[in-house]
Design a protein around this motif. Structure first.
Motif, PDB file in Angstrom:
ATOM      1  N   GLU A 129       0.797  -1.230   0.000  1.00 37.72           N
ATOM      2  CA  GLU A 129       0.000   0.000   0.000  1.00 37.72           C
ATOM      3  C   GLU A 129       0.833   1.284   0.000  1.00 37.72           C
ATOM      4  OE1 GLU A 129      -3.242   0.435   2.654  1.00 37.72           O
ATOM      5  OE2 GLU A 129      -3.839  -1.676   2.565  1.00 37.72           O
ATOM      6  N   PHE A 130       2.036   1.245   0.594  1.00 40.94           N
ATOM      7  CA  PHE A 130       2.720   2.496   0.896  1.00 40.94           C
ATOM      8  C   PHE A 130       4.078   2.596   0.208  1.00 40.94           C
ATOM      9  CE2 PHE A 130       0.368   1.256   4.876  1.00 40.94           C
ATOM     10  CZ  PHE A 130      -0.737   2.045   4.614  1.00 40.94           C
ATOM     11  N   GLN A 131       4.423   3.820  -0.177  1.00 40.31           N
ATOM     12  CA  GLN A 131       5.696   4.097  -0.827  1.00 40.31           C
ATOM     13  C   GLN A 131       6.816   4.271   0.199  1.00 40.31           C
ATOM     14  OE1 GLN A 131       5.223   7.630  -3.223  1.00 40.31           O
ATOM     15  NE2 GLN A 131       4.299   6.516  -4.926  1.00 40.31           N
ATOM     16  N   VAL A 132       8.034   4.290  -0.305  1.00 38.35           N
ATOM     17  CA  VAL A 132       9.204   4.687   0.478  1.00 38.35           C
ATOM     18  C   VAL A 132       9.233   6.218   0.491  1.00 38.35           C
ATOM     19  CG1 VAL A 132      11.725   4.665   0.607  1.00 38.35           C
ATOM     20  CG2 VAL A 132      10.479   2.606  -0.143  1.00 38.35           C
ATOM     21  N   PRO A 133       9.129   6.854   1.664  1.00 40.61           N
ATOM     22  CA  PRO A 133       9.060   8.320   1.691  1.00 40.61           C
ATOM     23  C   PRO A 133      10.430   8.977   1.744  1.00 40.61           C
ATOM     24  CG  PRO A 133       8.656   7.476   3.890  1.00 40.61           C
ATOM     25  CD  PRO A 133       8.872   6.271   2.995  1.00 40.61           C
ATOM     26  N   THR A 134      10.511  10.173   1.196  1.00 44.96           N
ATOM     27  CA  THR A 134      11.705  10.995   1.319  1.00 44.96           C
ATOM     28  C   THR A 134      11.644  11.775   2.626  1.00 44.96           C
ATOM     29  OG1 THR A 134      10.778  12.950   0.261  1.00 44.96           O
ATOM     30  CG2 THR A 134      11.764  11.286  -1.193  1.00 44.96           C
ATOM     31  N   LEU A 135      12.777  12.293   3.059  1.00 47.26           N
ATOM     32  CA  LEU A 135      12.783  13.129   4.260  1.00 47.26           C
ATOM     33  C   LEU A 135      11.929  14.373   4.047  1.00 47.26           C
ATOM     34  CD1 LEU A 135      13.708  13.794   7.107  1.00 47.26           C
ATOM     35  CD2 LEU A 135      15.773  14.830   6.116  1.00 47.26           C
ATOM     36  N   ASP A 136      12.000  14.964   2.871  1.00 47.95           N
ATOM     37  CA  ASP A 136      11.160  16.140   2.595  1.00 47.95           C
ATOM     38  C   ASP A 136       9.683  15.807   2.774  1.00 47.95           C
ATOM     39  OD1 ASP A 136      12.930  18.395   1.672  1.00 47.95           O
ATOM     40  OD2 ASP A 136      13.581  16.882   0.245  1.00 47.95           O
ATOM     41  N   GLU A 137       9.275  14.669   2.261  1.00 52.52           N
ATOM     42  CA  GLU A 137       7.870  14.267   2.388  1.00 52.52           C
ATOM     43  C   GLU A 137       7.496  14.027   3.848  1.00 52.52           C
ATOM     44  OE1 GLU A 137       7.391  12.021  -1.954  1.00 52.52           O
ATOM     45  OE2 GLU A 137       8.017  10.881  -0.186  1.00 52.52           O
ATOM     46  N   ILE A 138       8.406  13.452   4.594  1.00 55.60           N
ATOM     47  CA  ILE A 138       8.137  13.189   6.010  1.00 55.60           C
ATOM     48  C   ILE A 138       7.968  14.496   6.773  1.00 55.60           C
ATOM     49  CG2 ILE A 138       9.122  12.250   8.139  1.00 55.60           C
ATOM     50  CD1 ILE A 138      10.508  10.137   6.288  1.00 55.60           C
ATOM     51  N   PHE A 141       4.671  16.021   5.951  1.00 52.07           N
ATOM     52  CA  PHE A 141       3.600  15.217   6.547  1.00 52.07           C
ATOM     53  C   PHE A 141       3.501  15.470   8.053  1.00 52.07           C
ATOM     54  CE2 PHE A 141       2.169  11.300   8.632  1.00 52.07           C
ATOM     55  CZ  PHE A 141       0.952  11.102   7.998  1.00 52.07           C
ATOM     56  N   VAL A 142       4.631  15.454   8.743  1.00 49.14           N
ATOM     57  CA  VAL A 142       4.612  15.676  10.190  1.00 49.14           C
ATOM     58  C   VAL A 142       4.124  17.084  10.506  1.00 49.14           C
ATOM     59  CG1 VAL A 142       6.039  15.808  12.275  1.00 49.14           C
ATOM     60  CG2 VAL A 142       6.374  13.942  10.648  1.00 49.14           C
ATOM     61  N   ALA A 143       4.499  18.055   9.694  1.00 49.09           N
ATOM     62  CA  ALA A 143       4.013  19.415   9.900  1.00 49.09           C
ATOM     63  C   ALA A 143       2.493  19.472   9.811  1.00 49.09           C
ATOM     64  CB  ALA A 143       4.640  20.358   8.879  1.00 49.09           C
ATOM     65  N   ALA A 144       1.926  18.815   8.800  1.00 42.96           N
ATOM     66  CA  ALA A 144       0.470  18.802   8.639  1.00 42.96           C
ATOM     67  C   ALA A 144      -0.213  18.047   9.776  1.00 42.96           C
ATOM     68  CB  ALA A 144       0.102  18.177   7.296  1.00 42.96           C
ATOM     69  N   GLU A 145       0.347  16.908  10.167  1.00 41.26           N
ATOM     70  CA  GLU A 145      -0.242  16.126  11.261  1.00 41.26           C
ATOM     71  C   GLU A 145      -0.123  16.864  12.588  1.00 41.26           C
ATOM     72  OE1 GLU A 145      -1.860  12.884  10.876  1.00 41.26           O
ATOM     73  OE2 GLU A 145      -1.867  13.953   8.959  1.00 41.26           O
ATOM     74  N   ALA A 182      15.520  24.163   5.059  1.00 38.48           N
ATOM     75  CA  ALA A 182      14.645  24.517   3.945  1.00 38.48           C
ATOM     76  C   ALA A 182      13.164  24.457   4.305  1.00 38.48           C
ATOM     77  CB  ALA A 182      14.917  23.593   2.758  1.00 38.48           C
ATOM     78  N   HIS A 183      12.829  23.799   5.399  1.00 36.08           N
ATOM     79  CA  HIS A 183      11.424  23.673   5.814  1.00 36.08           C
ATOM     80  C   HIS A 183      11.154  24.564   7.018  1.00 36.08           C
ATOM     81  CE1 HIS A 183      10.264  20.055   3.395  1.00 36.08           C
ATOM     82  NE2 HIS A 183      11.576  19.903   3.369  1.00 36.08           N
ATOM     83  N   SER A 184      10.144  25.392   6.928  1.00 37.43           N
ATOM     84  CA  SER A 184       9.829  26.265   8.055  1.00 37.43           C
ATOM     85  C   SER A 184       9.521  25.461   9.315  1.00 37.43           C
ATOM     86  CB  SER A 184       8.655  27.185   7.709  1.00 37.43           C
ATOM     87  OG  SER A 184       7.498  26.437   7.387  1.00 37.43           O
ATOM     88  N   TYR A 185       8.928  24.280   9.139  1.00 41.03           N
ATOM     89  CA  TYR A 185       8.555  23.476  10.304  1.00 41.03           C
ATOM     90  C   TYR A 185       9.781  23.058  11.107  1.00 41.03           C
ATOM     91  CZ  TYR A 185       6.370  19.966  13.257  1.00 41.03           C
ATOM     92  OH  TYR A 185       5.930  19.262  14.350  1.00 41.03           O
ATOM     93  N   THR A 186      10.799  22.566  10.436  1.00 39.68           N
ATOM     94  CA  THR A 186      11.972  22.070  11.147  1.00 39.68           C
ATOM     95  C   THR A 186      12.950  23.181  11.527  1.00 39.68           C
ATOM     96  OG1 THR A 186      12.762  21.365   8.951  1.00 39.68           O
ATOM     97  CG2 THR A 186      11.951  19.659  10.440  1.00 39.68           C
TER      98      THR A 186
END
Length: 352
Positions: A129-138, A141-145, A182-186
């Motif tokens: 069901e699930f792909q291998v995620p990139t760090l950017d995607e993670i 995703f964590v920011a949204a969650e 590069a990510h405002s969240y991190t």
């Protein structure tokens, strides 16, 4: 019934203001490890941080897999177009055979799907069901969650096989810092970078300085007789056991904020797999100014001390036993802990 043979240990106060639940590879007792679904389940179940183990693709992208060998956690073996990629390599001094992330581009990895690493113990109903995620995607995703649950959830990435990837011309350290920046969240959320090696953590400490107070460093610790692989490459003699002496811990405290030993370094098992007497590690680490973030609590009988088994089947999912075992470790004064089922970890912590 749980055996009541566990000794009562003197309580040492944690250094941390709040003991944290770390979703080890997400929530792998419930979803395939290192998938967005696993991280999402961990966050929904109360994890304070989620852990992506980072490896590199051929084209220089950080993705989340526990190892660079992906035969055990993806369906790559079912892809005839990649059959010729199966090979044998020496990874950190150990011979491995399979398929390796550094031999695939990100686009190729995205054609694969995750599968359960421990199908003999855990459900494989989510395989495919699930792909291998990139760090950017993670991070996205964590920011949204985090926004959905109403509080920041930290990310605790581990640099896997740092020296190995450096030797391939695929070093992760600067890429990781650049991605976090590069990510405002991190730039503001809790981040803790882990490694079983030493030199890369020292390098990161030098790069980070004091300008990134949200980013901390965790020195992971393997078996006492083993050595960090960067020490092996350099021809050094330092062992993990020496790193855990009071003098060794003071050295670690110069570049790291916490150590992550196996739980057995805190309370070693007896010959018959019951819990023995606790070591002085928690006290010694705290005395050096280091927090303790041990790994890994898992809910199946086979991963628990015999004190906490329910029945005789190693495969039995044992929530009550895991809660009881975590609480014994909490009484030693640990500051955080890695757990395969964050819902149980949260229950162990909050219902004490």
């Amino acid at each position: 019934m749980l055996a009541m043979s566990v000794a009562v240990h003197a309580h040492e106060k944690p250094l941390a203001a709040k003991v944290l639940v770390i979703g080890h590879r997400g929530a792998p007792a419930r979803r395939p490890e290192h998938t967005l679904a696993s991280y999402g389940k961990a966050i929904a179940d109360g994890a304070d941080l989620v852990e992506p183990d980072l490896v590199m693709t051929k084209d220089g992208v950080m993705v989340a897999r526990h190892e660079n060998e992906i035969g055990g956690t993806t369906d790559v073996a079912n892809h005839p177009e990649f059959a010729a990629r199966k090979t044998s390599k020496l990874i950190d001094g150990h011979a491995e055979t399979g398929w390796f992330t550094e031999d695939f581009t990100l686009a190729e990895l995205k054609t694969l799907r995750a599968r359960e690493r421990l199908p003999q113990l855990r459900s494989s109903k989510y395989d495919g069901e699930f792909q291998v995620p990139t760090l950017d995607e993670i991070i996205d995703f964590v920011a949204a969650e985090s926004a959905a649950v109403g509080h920041p959830v930290g990310i605790i990435p581990e640099i896997k096989h740092g020296s190995y990837f450096q030797q391939l011309g695929l070093p992760m350290e600067d890429r990781l810092l650049a991605t976090l920046a590069a990510h405002s969240y991190t730039r503001t959320a809790p981040v803790e970078i882990q490694s079983f090696e030493i030199a890369n953590l020292k390098y990161l400490r030098g790069k980070l300085g004091t300008a990134h107070p949200n980013i901390r460093l965790l020195q992971l610790i393997d078996a006492a007789e083993q050595q960090p692989y960067d020490v092996v490459v350099a021809g050094g003699k330092l062992s993990y056991g020496e790193m855990l002496t009071p003098a060794g811990l003071r050295v670690i405290a110069r570049y790291a904020d916490a150590i992550g030993p196996n739980i057995s370094a805190i309370i070693p098992p007896t010959a018959d797999d019951h819990l023995g007497a606790p070591t002085t590690l928690v006290h010694d680490a705290h005395a050096a100014g280091l927090e303790l973030h041990p790994y890994t609590f898992r809910p199946e009988n086979q991963f628990l001390a015999r004190d906490f088994w329910q029945g005789s089947d190693p495969k039995t999912f044992n929530e009550a036993g895991l809660i009881a075992q975590i609480r014994v470790y909490l009484d030693t004064g640990i500051d955080a802990f890695f757990v395969d089922d964050p819902a149980i970890g949260r229950k162990a912590l909050e219902d004490r």
